[in-house]
Structure formats: structure tokens, C-alpha cells
Enzyme design. Sequence first.
Site, PDB file in Angstrom:
ATOM      1  N   ASP A 107     -73.804  29.853 -38.175  1.00 53.43           N
ATOM      2  CA  ASP A 107     -73.522  30.862 -39.192  1.00 53.43           C
ATOM      3  C   ASP A 107     -73.919  32.250 -38.684  1.00 53.43           C
ATOM      4  O   ASP A 107     -74.382  32.392 -37.543  1.00 53.43           O
ATOM      5  CB  ASP A 107     -74.260  30.505 -40.488  1.00 53.43           C
ATOM      6  CG  ASP A 107     -73.475  30.879 -41.735  1.00 53.43           C
ATOM      7  OD1 ASP A 107     -72.650  31.811 -41.671  1.00 53.43           O
ATOM      8  OD2 ASP A 107     -73.701  30.251 -42.791  1.00 53.43           O
ATOM      9  N   ASP A 158     -65.967  32.134 -48.074  1.00 51.05           N
ATOM     10  CA  ASP A 158     -66.329  30.762 -48.432  1.00 51.05           C
ATOM     11  C   ASP A 158     -65.441  30.273 -49.572  1.00 51.05           C
ATOM     12  O   ASP A 158     -65.120  31.022 -50.503  1.00 51.05           O
ATOM     13  CB  ASP A 158     -67.785  30.693 -48.891  1.00 51.05           C
ATOM     14  CG  ASP A 158     -68.766  30.874 -47.756  1.00 51.05           C
ATOM     15  OD1 ASP A 158     -68.349  30.817 -46.587  1.00 51.05           O
ATOM     16  OD2 ASP A 158     -69.960  31.079 -48.053  1.00 51.05           O
TER      17      ASP A 158
END
Length: 309
Positions: free
Chosen positions: A84, A146
Site C-alpha cells: 500500500d 477503493d
Amino acid sequence: AGYNQISIDDCWTAHTRDSNNRLKRMKPDFHLESTEFTHSLNIKLGIYADEGTLTCGGYPGSLGFEKIDAQTFKEWGVDYLKLDGCYNSKEGFQKGYPKMGEALQNSGRKITYSCSWPAYLGSNETEKPFQDFIDAGCNLWRNWDDINNSWESIVSIMDHWGDYGEILQKFAGPGHWNDMDMLLVGDDHYGKFLSVDEAQSQMAIWSICASPLIMSNDLRTVNQTYKDVLLNPEVIAVDQDSLGKQGLRLSEKGNQEVWFRELADGSFAIGLLNKLGLEDEKITISFADLPSHIEIASLRNLYERKDLG
């Protein structure tokens, strides 16, 4: 059906590294137990880290520890790493993601590398350095926002892929894929489920776009209706087609759309998408609309698994 991996997301580590600067597990033997168990079932294990000072959940990040973390993952038998990008910067990504890619390649273990790098570079896909992602060793990358458990979220991702389809297609192929994010088929987050039509639509467009198919549901509770969508071998075959050419939205953006993907055997996958879900809506397509010259064709409905003539 081809699903062969279980992945662990954020918040699995202790809040500090050990005296040798290695990541610590909350449960000391957790990942050793996990890899032994999953590998005994011929299932791979994926893990999460972050190319920042902290993970998005506030746990130790891998910035400055790329080599030691890659070696740790190798020793634990990890098969897949999602890296990430919280608590870092565009300049930091340009150095950090290649450093982790090099460390993974030098670890002595084949570890699939999923980079979230482009998701932190904004919405304009034409401005993103896709060749840099490939050169850094990224096997797949999260491009954009997301997903959340709603049809509206799915549609926003479809729209994004449709709008930027040509640039995304250019850099997708075997060994380096655009990741649209998780499948919501059978997911019950917030006490909500997709309808069957919505579930089939997500699975179809993700497959036409050659996106990795990563489930987000609870395998213990997903019902047969959603299993039938997730396990449909003909739709999965489109996603996994060996030509590796990402599909495109052919029509203008709208409530009804036509999507298209070329396949290795010379056939085509066509998706007729009705975003409104109204039963009486019709979507038409002619051979003249397709990128390739076609005069005659046989049609098959992959969800019904029936030839249409």
C-alpha cells in the site's frame, strides 16, 4: 475454478518491530501456521505491507526496511505481497516501490508483487508512469479508488475503466495487470448484498477488463447463487484468457453500454451492461460496431451456458 490464494490485509503486525528491525506478528506463529496450512492445501498465502512510515491502519511500514521485510516474507513462505502507499509521497513512491520490487526479486522466492502506487497518483490515468510500475517489478497495481459494498461504487469503477480504457489497455498484459479492486459477489458488508444481476455484471466487466479476480466475501456463508457467479468456468476463462489483451467499452458512456474483449482463439467476449437494471431495457449491437471485421458469428450466453445460434 482457479481461485488459489488467501490474502491477509492490514493490521496483522505488532505495533513495533523487534530488536533486529523485523516485523513482528501479533500472534507469534500465525504466519508460519498459515503458510503451512495453506500450502498443505495447495493454496498460496498473500500478505499486506505499506511503502510508508506506517500502514494505513497505523502499524509499522516498510519504508527503509524493504530488504529486511522482503527477506522476512520469503522466510515465512509468503507468495504474494500487496504494498500500500499510506504515509508517503509521490517522490517517495518513485524510489520505494522499485526498492521493494528489487528486494522481492533478490529474496530467493517468487512473490507476486501488487503495487498500490498508481492509486495515490490521482484519477487521470494518462498522467501515470505505467512503464515505471512495470520496471519496478509490479505484477499488478491498484489504479484508483477503493471499492465499497454498493452498486454505485462498482459503476464508478466501470466508468473510470471505460473512460481511460485505451491507456489502461496499452500497459496491461501477462505479468502486469490493472486491478479494479475486489469482487463484491456474495459480500455482506454493511448488511447489504448485490443483486444477482449486479453480481453477474461486476464479474463480467471485471473479466472483460482482465482484472485480477479477488473475492471479498466470507467463504463460510456465501450462498449457492453467488457461488454460481464466482465459479462460472466460462466467465473465468474470459478473465484468464491467454492473449492477455484487456477489453474496452465500445459504446458511449451511458446507462446502457457495450463492452468488448478479443480472445486468444479468435473469438470475442461481449458484455451488454444495463446500469439501471430495468428489465425492459434493450441493448443492441451490430457487427459493424466491433473493432474486427465479422460477417457471421455464433453466439453463446456464458451465464446460462447456452448457445444462442
